[in-house]
Write an enzyme that holds these catalytic residues in place. Sequence first.
Site, mmCIF file in Angstrom:
data_model
loop_
_atom_site.group_PDB
_atom_site.id
_atom_site.type_symbol
_atom_site.label_atom_id
_atom_site.label_comp_id
_atom_site.label_asym_id
_atom_site.label_seq_id
_atom_site.Cartn_x
_atom_site.Cartn_y
_atom_site.Cartn_z
ATOM 1 N N CYS A 179 0.839 -1.192 0.000
ATOM 2 C CA CYS A 179 0.000 0.000 0.000
ATOM 3 C C CYS A 179 0.880 1.250 0.000
ATOM 4 C CB CYS A 179 -0.951 0.087 1.174
ATOM 5 S SG CYS A 179 -2.136 -1.242 1.240
ATOM 6 N N ARG A 220 3.642 -0.257 -4.964
ATOM 7 C CA ARG A 220 3.385 -0.769 -3.618
ATOM 8 C C ARG A 220 2.073 -1.547 -3.515
ATOM 9 N NH1 ARG A 220 6.834 1.794 -0.004
ATOM 10 N NH2 ARG A 220 5.573 1.062 1.731
ATOM 11 N N TRP A 259 -2.895 -2.824 -1.685
ATOM 12 C CA TRP A 259 -2.566 -4.244 -1.831
ATOM 13 C C TRP A 259 -3.349 -4.922 -0.713
ATOM 14 C CZ3 TRP A 259 -0.506 -8.300 0.960
ATOM 15 C CH2 TRP A 259 -0.088 -9.414 0.222
ATOM 16 N N ASN A 317 -1.378 2.252 5.500
ATOM 17 C CA ASN A 317 -0.505 1.184 5.018
ATOM 18 C C ASN A 317 -0.111 0.354 6.226
ATOM 19 O OD1 ASN A 317 1.525 -0.346 3.729
ATOM 20 N ND2 ASN A 317 3.074 1.189 4.215
ATOM 21 N N GLY A 318 -0.320 -0.962 6.169
ATOM 22 C CA GLY A 318 0.044 -1.817 7.297
ATOM 23 C C GLY A 318 -1.139 -2.630 7.761
ATOM 24 N N GLU A 368 16.841 -17.931 -9.083
ATOM 25 C CA GLU A 368 16.416 -16.565 -9.392
ATOM 26 C C GLU A 368 15.752 -16.510 -10.776
ATOM 27 O OE1 GLU A 368 15.853 -13.935 -7.943
ATOM 28 O OE2 GLU A 368 15.968 -12.303 -9.373
ATOM 29 N N LYS A 415 11.909 -15.253 -11.409
ATOM 30 C CA LYS A 415 11.526 -14.173 -12.342
ATOM 31 C C LYS A 415 10.386 -14.635 -13.243
ATOM 32 C CE LYS A 415 12.833 -11.437 -10.855
ATOM 33 N NZ LYS A 415 13.613 -11.384 -9.664
ATOM 34 N N GLU A 443 7.059 -14.929 -11.293
ATOM 35 C CA GLU A 443 6.493 -13.642 -10.893
ATOM 36 C C GLU A 443 5.787 -12.933 -12.031
ATOM 37 O OE1 GLU A 443 10.174 -11.764 -9.237
ATOM 38 O OE2 GLU A 443 8.728 -10.914 -7.856
ATOM 39 N N HIS A 500 16.853 -36.802 -7.999
ATOM 40 C CA HIS A 500 16.332 -37.255 -6.702
ATOM 41 C C HIS A 500 14.828 -37.035 -6.582
ATOM 42 C CE1 HIS A 500 20.248 -38.335 -5.173
ATOM 43 N NE2 HIS A 500 20.724 -37.161 -5.585
ATOM 44 N N LYS A 533 5.845 -4.594 -4.430
ATOM 45 C CA LYS A 533 7.303 -4.523 -4.320
ATOM 46 C C LYS A 533 7.789 -4.587 -2.868
ATOM 47 C CE LYS A 533 11.254 -3.043 -6.576
ATOM 48 N NZ LYS A 533 11.656 -4.343 -7.131
HETATM 49 C C1 AGP Z 1 11.826 -10.219 -6.368
HETATM 50 O O1 AGP Z 1 11.645 -10.180 -7.752
HETATM 51 C C2 AGP Z 1 10.577 -10.234 -5.620
HETATM 52 N N1 AGP Z 1 9.779 -9.105 -5.922
HETATM 53 C C3 AGP Z 1 10.653 -10.590 -4.155
HETATM 54 O O2 AGP Z 1 11.009 -11.927 -4.066
HETATM 55 C C4 AGP Z 1 11.616 -9.754 -3.290
HETATM 56 O O3 AGP Z 1 12.926 -10.046 -3.629
HETATM 57 C C5 AGP Z 1 11.340 -10.075 -1.806
HETATM 58 O O4 AGP Z 1 10.031 -9.739 -1.484
HETATM 59 C C6 AGP Z 1 12.311 -9.381 -0.885
HETATM 60 O O5 AGP Z 1 12.169 -7.992 -0.949
HETATM 61 P P1 AGP Z 1 13.260 -7.045 -0.336
HETATM 62 O O6 AGP Z 1 14.525 -7.298 -1.045
HETATM 63 O O7 AGP Z 1 12.728 -5.655 -0.542
HETATM 64 O O8 AGP Z 1 13.378 -7.389 1.128
#
Ligand code: AGP
Length: 591
Positions: A2, A27, A74, A100-101, A468, A472, A475, A491, A586
């Site tokens: 948010c 956000r 959010w 927010n929160g 990673e 990506k 996501e 395995h 984010k």
């Molecule tokens: C990464 O592409 C993601 N958006 C997510 O995994 C992110 O890395 C994670 O939420 C950690 O966020 P931060 O680095 O702001 O703590």
Amino acid sequence: MCGIIGYCGQKPAVPIVLDALKRLEYRGYDSAGIASLSDGELLIRKDAGKVDDVIRKLNLASLPGNVAIGHTRWATHGAVTQSNAHPHTDCGGRVAVVHNGIVENNRQLRQGLIAGGHKFTSETDTEVIPHLVEDELRNGCSLEQAVLNIAPKLEGSYAFLVISLGDPGKIAGTRRNNPLIVGINGPDYYVSSDALAFSQYTNQVMSLEDNEVVVLTREGVEFFDARGCKLVKQARKLDHSWAESSKDSYQHFMLKEIMDQTQVLDQIVRQDEKTFTETALDILRARQVIITACGSSRYAALVGRYLFSKVGKKFCDVVMASEFGYFADSVDKNTVVIAVSQSGETADIIDGVKAAKDAGAQVISIINRPNSILADLSHQVIYLNCGAEIAVAATKTFLSQLALFYLLSFSMINDFNEASAKLISLNSEISKVLDCNKSELITLSQKLKDKNDFYYIARGINFAIASEGALKLKEVSYVHAEGMPAGELKHGTLALIEPGTPVVVICPADYTFNETLSNAMEAKSRGAYIIGVSDKEGDLYDSWVRLPQVDELLYPMVAVVPLQLLAYYVAINRGCDPDKPRNLAKSVTVK
Ligand code: AGP
């Protein structure tokens, strides 16, 4: 999660707040809303949907007023609906709140308020706030006094802003464990979750500590501590790299941020060598070192662990931040905890770091965003310095985290300068990776866009890059993807390989090449479609993503870039918006 914004000043407030909402959309983007005070009226407009859509649908730009607050949501409590969108109001529609929160004790508060005759119209935790404010204003409090009185009743983490017809011409706000920052430009005052929301108007900012209250009027801004005593604060200058949030000519922020990686290492190496040497010594001296992080930042930490071991001969563990609390028993004053977080706001990390500090640990943080909660909690902060990253998917910040771990590990053996020089020379290799693979990746993404499962494998330092790459893709494309050490495939996961299943094999020409290729062969024998990511050609690749030859420890930094681009193009081919993936945000400020 948010984004909140408030503006109070000489200019029409609504265009400023709407512009800020667009900048805060990273956000949360499932709903948006605005409240404005104008000529004795409190105007509230809100709906579910992305910011631009809500603005258009409700014709928000036409709203008058010189004092306004806004919100991008959010969802945590309550579905994505018009009634759950912020701002929320009291019974009489005279108080408006953006938040927010999470107010964790909202159920008890709600029950008490309902017993007192209050009527609720949403399922949100937030709605208790305007009703609590309503009671305080009825008792004759000013808006800021109302905020001071109700804040101790709220449990959880929050930052909120409130305006009211009962005390017009002002915005009051407070925060606990969520960010809130004030911007000042002559007679214009801004307050937001992120300075990015108003950085095009001013670079003069003032931060709030936990439990402090701020009140903005056209005459100025005042701060109070939790007991209501006035505080004197000095404005600071915002780092200019943080003010930039334009897509330039790119279609998406994600693509721009991937491309930014051809220059970002120049900025990363602008660090204080002495700080690095001292931090490296602290790490070497510690009885135990624990790195804690989530998501992409955790994958960067896994590469960091490898570098610390290989270069500095220092073993450390990486613990997922959401699980860190369960390992906290062994943390003591001889422990160094390294918290890695792009945002510096991630609730799972903040909680773990607080517990570690209470146990006496030294906390070193690696952060991108300035003025964060995590920075305030840390004994030592190292900044990525790579500018604002807007797309939800981490790209340039991930590369920057890898580079910082590289610098830190070489600082353990007093080789900071040599490591910096190597990182700078990597810029041109990253450009090459992008240039020589772009058309192959576009073709590949078209070919694979309808596949439901992807597997990414690698060994050693590159295993985390496989994870990673898979993250990506998940996501931004909503495709199932798994990254794993290549040796693990047999395995269990091998059972899932069918004819045509894409397997991305990260196999630079280093000591892992032959073994990784053997594992790729096992998948190929079951019909997998092999995408080789390597500087060395292999007979079994169905597609080849070419890497340049670099030092063994630098391969993660060149290998991750085409994987980001592949995820981006698959998203585009599947009609997904890579900047605003569904269900994600984010900054993850809830646990
Ligand atoms: C990464 O592409 C993601 N958006 C997510 O995994 C992110 O890395 C994670 O939420 C950690 O966020 P931060 O680095 O702001 O703590």
